[in-house]
Scaffold this motif. Sequence first.
Motif, PDB file in Angstrom:
ATOM      1  N   ARG A  81      20.562   3.173   0.285  1.00 35.12           N
ATOM      2  CA  ARG A  81      20.542   3.445  -1.158  1.00 35.12           C
ATOM      3  C   ARG A  81      19.487   2.586  -1.864  1.00 35.12           C
ATOM      4  N   HIS A  82      19.386   1.330  -1.444  1.00 36.08           N
ATOM      5  CA  HIS A  82      18.377   0.443  -2.034  1.00 36.08           C
ATOM      6  C   HIS A  82      16.973   0.983  -1.762  1.00 36.08           C
ATOM      7  N   ILE A  83      16.714   1.445  -0.555  1.00 36.88           N
ATOM      8  CA  ILE A  83      15.403   2.001  -0.211  1.00 36.88           C
ATOM      9  C   ILE A  83      15.093   3.212  -1.084  1.00 36.88           C
ATOM     10  N   VAL A  84      16.095   4.078  -1.258  1.00 31.74           N
ATOM     11  CA  VAL A  84      15.896   5.274  -2.080  1.00 31.74           C
ATOM     12  C   VAL A  84      15.587   4.892  -3.518  1.00 31.74           C
ATOM     13  N   GLU A  85      16.257   3.886  -4.046  1.00 32.83           N
ATOM     14  CA  GLU A  85      15.992   3.462  -5.422  1.00 32.83           C
ATOM     15  C   GLU A  85      14.564   2.936  -5.581  1.00 32.83           C
ATOM     16  N   GLU A  86      14.098   2.149  -4.600  1.00 31.64           N
ATOM     17  CA  GLU A  86      12.734   1.638  -4.647  1.00 31.64           C
ATOM     18  C   GLU A  86      11.722   2.785  -4.503  1.00 31.64           C
ATOM     19  N   LEU A  87      12.007   3.698  -3.589  1.00 32.06           N
ATOM     20  CA  LEU A  87      11.126   4.836  -3.349  1.00 32.06           C
ATOM     21  C   LEU A  87      11.028   5.712  -4.597  1.00 32.06           C
ATOM     22  N   ALA A  88      12.171   5.950  -5.235  1.00 32.16           N
ATOM     23  CA  ALA A  88      12.183   6.771  -6.449  1.00 32.16           C
ATOM     24  C   ALA A  88      11.324   6.142  -7.539  1.00 32.16           C
ATOM     25  N   ARG A  89      11.432   4.844  -7.694  1.00 31.73           N
ATOM     26  CA  ARG A  89      10.627   4.159  -8.714  1.00 31.73           C
ATOM     27  C   ARG A  89       9.140   4.351  -8.443  1.00 31.73           C
ATOM     28  N   ASP A  90       8.740   4.240  -7.176  1.00 29.06           N
ATOM     29  CA  ASP A  90       7.327   4.385  -6.832  1.00 29.06           C
ATOM     30  C   ASP A  90       6.848   5.821  -6.978  1.00 29.06           C
ATOM     31  N   ARG A  91       7.743   6.782  -6.861  1.00 33.19           N
ATOM     32  CA  ARG A  91       7.382   8.188  -7.005  1.00 33.19           C
ATOM     33  C   ARG A  91       7.493   8.671  -8.459  1.00 33.19           C
ATOM     34  N   GLY A  92       8.029   7.813  -9.337  1.00 29.46           N
ATOM     35  CA  GLY A  92       8.164   8.189 -10.732  1.00 29.46           C
ATOM     36  C   GLY A  92       9.239   9.225 -10.971  1.00 29.46           C
ATOM     37  N   GLU A  93      10.347   9.114 -10.226  1.00 30.84           N
ATOM     38  CA  GLU A  93      11.446  10.054 -10.394  1.00 30.84           C
ATOM     39  C   GLU A  93      12.770   9.305 -10.318  1.00 30.84           C
ATOM     40  N   THR A  94      13.858   9.974 -10.630  1.00 27.94           N
ATOM     41  CA  THR A  94      15.155   9.311 -10.593  1.00 27.94           C
ATOM     42  C   THR A  94      15.637   9.165  -9.151  1.00 27.94           C
ATOM     43  N   PRO A  95      16.458   8.142  -8.872  1.00 28.11           N
ATOM     44  CA  PRO A  95      17.042   8.026  -7.530  1.00 28.11           C
ATOM     45  C   PRO A  95      17.833   9.265  -7.137  1.00 28.11           C
ATOM     46  N   GLU A  96      18.500   9.880  -8.098  1.00 32.36           N
ATOM     47  CA  GLU A  96      19.288  11.083  -7.798  1.00 32.36           C
ATOM     48  C   GLU A  96      18.395  12.212  -7.300  1.00 32.36           C
ATOM     49  N   ARG A  97      17.222  12.339  -7.918  1.00 30.94           N
ATOM     50  CA  ARG A  97      16.307  13.398  -7.485  1.00 30.94           C
ATOM     51  C   ARG A  97      15.752  13.110  -6.094  1.00 30.94           C
ATOM     52  N   HIS A 102       0.824  -1.209   0.000  1.00 37.09           N
ATOM     53  CA  HIS A 102       0.000   0.000   0.000  1.00 37.09           C
ATOM     54  C   HIS A 102       0.861   1.263   0.000  1.00 37.09           C
ATOM     55  N   LEU A 103       2.062   1.174   0.591  1.00 38.65           N
ATOM     56  CA  LEU A 103       2.942   2.349   0.614  1.00 38.65           C
ATOM     57  C   LEU A 103       3.394   2.721  -0.786  1.00 38.65           C
ATOM     58  N   ARG A 104       3.593   1.723  -1.628  1.00 37.18           N
ATOM     59  CA  ARG A 104       4.058   1.998  -2.997  1.00 37.18           C
ATOM     60  C   ARG A 104       3.049   2.858  -3.757  1.00 37.18           C
ATOM     61  N   GLU A 105       1.802   2.753  -3.366  1.00 32.39           N
ATOM     62  CA  GLU A 105       0.750   3.513  -4.049  1.00 32.39           C
ATOM     63  C   GLU A 105       0.616   4.939  -3.528  1.00 32.39           C
ATOM     64  N   ILE A 106       1.058   5.196  -2.290  1.00 34.11           N
ATOM     65  CA  ILE A 106       0.767   6.504  -1.691  1.00 34.11           C
ATOM     66  C   ILE A 106       1.988   7.390  -1.484  1.00 34.11           C
ATOM     67  N   VAL A 107       3.201   6.839  -1.593  1.00 32.14           N
ATOM     68  CA  VAL A 107       4.381   7.672  -1.305  1.00 32.14           C
ATOM     69  C   VAL A 107       4.543   8.811  -2.305  1.00 32.14           C
ATOM     70  N   LYS A 108       3.943   8.676  -3.482  1.00 31.88           N
ATOM     71  CA  LYS A 108       4.038   9.761  -4.470  1.00 31.88           C
ATOM     72  C   LYS A 108       3.309  11.014  -4.003  1.00 31.88           C
ATOM     73  N   ASN A 109       2.452  10.879  -2.982  1.00 32.17           N
ATOM     74  CA  ASN A 109       1.698  12.017  -2.471  1.00 32.17           C
ATOM     75  C   ASN A 109       2.478  12.850  -1.448  1.00 32.17           C
ATOM     76  N   ILE A 110       3.652  12.383  -1.050  1.00 29.16           N
ATOM     77  CA  ILE A 110       4.429  13.120  -0.051  1.00 29.16           C
ATOM     78  C   ILE A 110       5.230  14.203  -0.758  1.00 29.16           C
ATOM     79  N   PRO A 111       5.027  15.476  -0.401  1.00 27.83           N
ATOM     80  CA  PRO A 111       5.835  16.530  -1.026  1.00 27.83           C
ATOM     81  C   PRO A 111       7.318  16.310  -0.764  1.00 27.83           C
ATOM     82  N   ALA A 112       8.142  16.690  -1.715  1.00 32.00           N
ATOM     83  CA  ALA A 112       9.588  16.450  -1.600  1.00 32.00           C
ATOM     84  C   ALA A 112      10.180  17.118  -0.374  1.00 32.00           C
ATOM     85  N   ASP A 113       9.624  18.271   0.033  1.00 31.95           N
ATOM     86  CA  ASP A 113      10.185  18.980   1.180  1.00 31.95           C
ATOM     87  C   ASP A 113       9.630  18.476   2.510  1.00 31.95           C
TER      88      ASP A 113
END
Length: 265
Positions: free
Chosen positions: A230-246, A188-199
């Motif tokens: 780093r692995h968590i960030v890569e997974e999180l980035a994928r779910d947010r539709g952005e690059t890991p660097e961003r 369920h987190l994979r579906e909602i983390v995109k709603n968290i503002p970057a800041d």
Amino acid sequence: MQLIDIGVNLGHESFDHDLDAVLARARAAGVAQMVVTGASRAGSPKALELAQAHPGFLYATAGVHPHHAVEVTDECLAELRALHAHPQVVAVGECGLDYFRDFAPRPAQRRAFERQLELAAESGKPLFLHQRDAHADFMGVMKEFEGRIGPAVVHCFTGTREELFDYLDADYHIGITGWLCDERRGLHLREIVKNIPADRLMVETDAPYLLPRSVRPMPSHRRNEPVYLRHIVEELARDRGETPERTAAASTATARAFFGLSEPA
């Protein structure tokens, strides 16, 4: 890629035999700074000791987790107040409510939470918060301190979409861990983390707990450590539709601003 692990339990006994190697692996993986969680009367001074031994790299929180709520006596509060006076202690907590395990009576949990919020109001330092299966009471207690406390992060967020939006509406920050990588509990987190503002988004391992289940190869010891951030960030980035660097750059900037961390030399 520079990363900041905002919640890591380096005082845990599982790190006693190889802490230097754990820190070296973290640095090699791009973890530039870490905040060591103080979650008990004994653990909070240890977190500060670690931060003082690694200036600019490690910082600390000081508080009492709801599992240990009965520790929160007047003497304990005086000890926490003294810890909060140190510049290396960058947040009050881990504190909050946990009705999932009920290791401490709920009235004791609420009282311990309130008393630590009073310390946060005194010190002006940010809050490092824990909530599990206690959302309504948690929000009720926090509302009582509205306008008196500074910024707050709900550490290791595992809750529902509704809980997430309650926190965002209250202007809280959100800490995401490897729970995201658990195909049994974290989908369920994979579906909602995109709603968290970057800041408002920060990342953490909560090591030695919550080893990401999608890490390959899976280590035989099952101990989580900061190298896996780093692995968590890569997974999180994928779910947010952005690059890991961003994702990395934004979460690092947010963590530095939230905790008042200087960039490492």
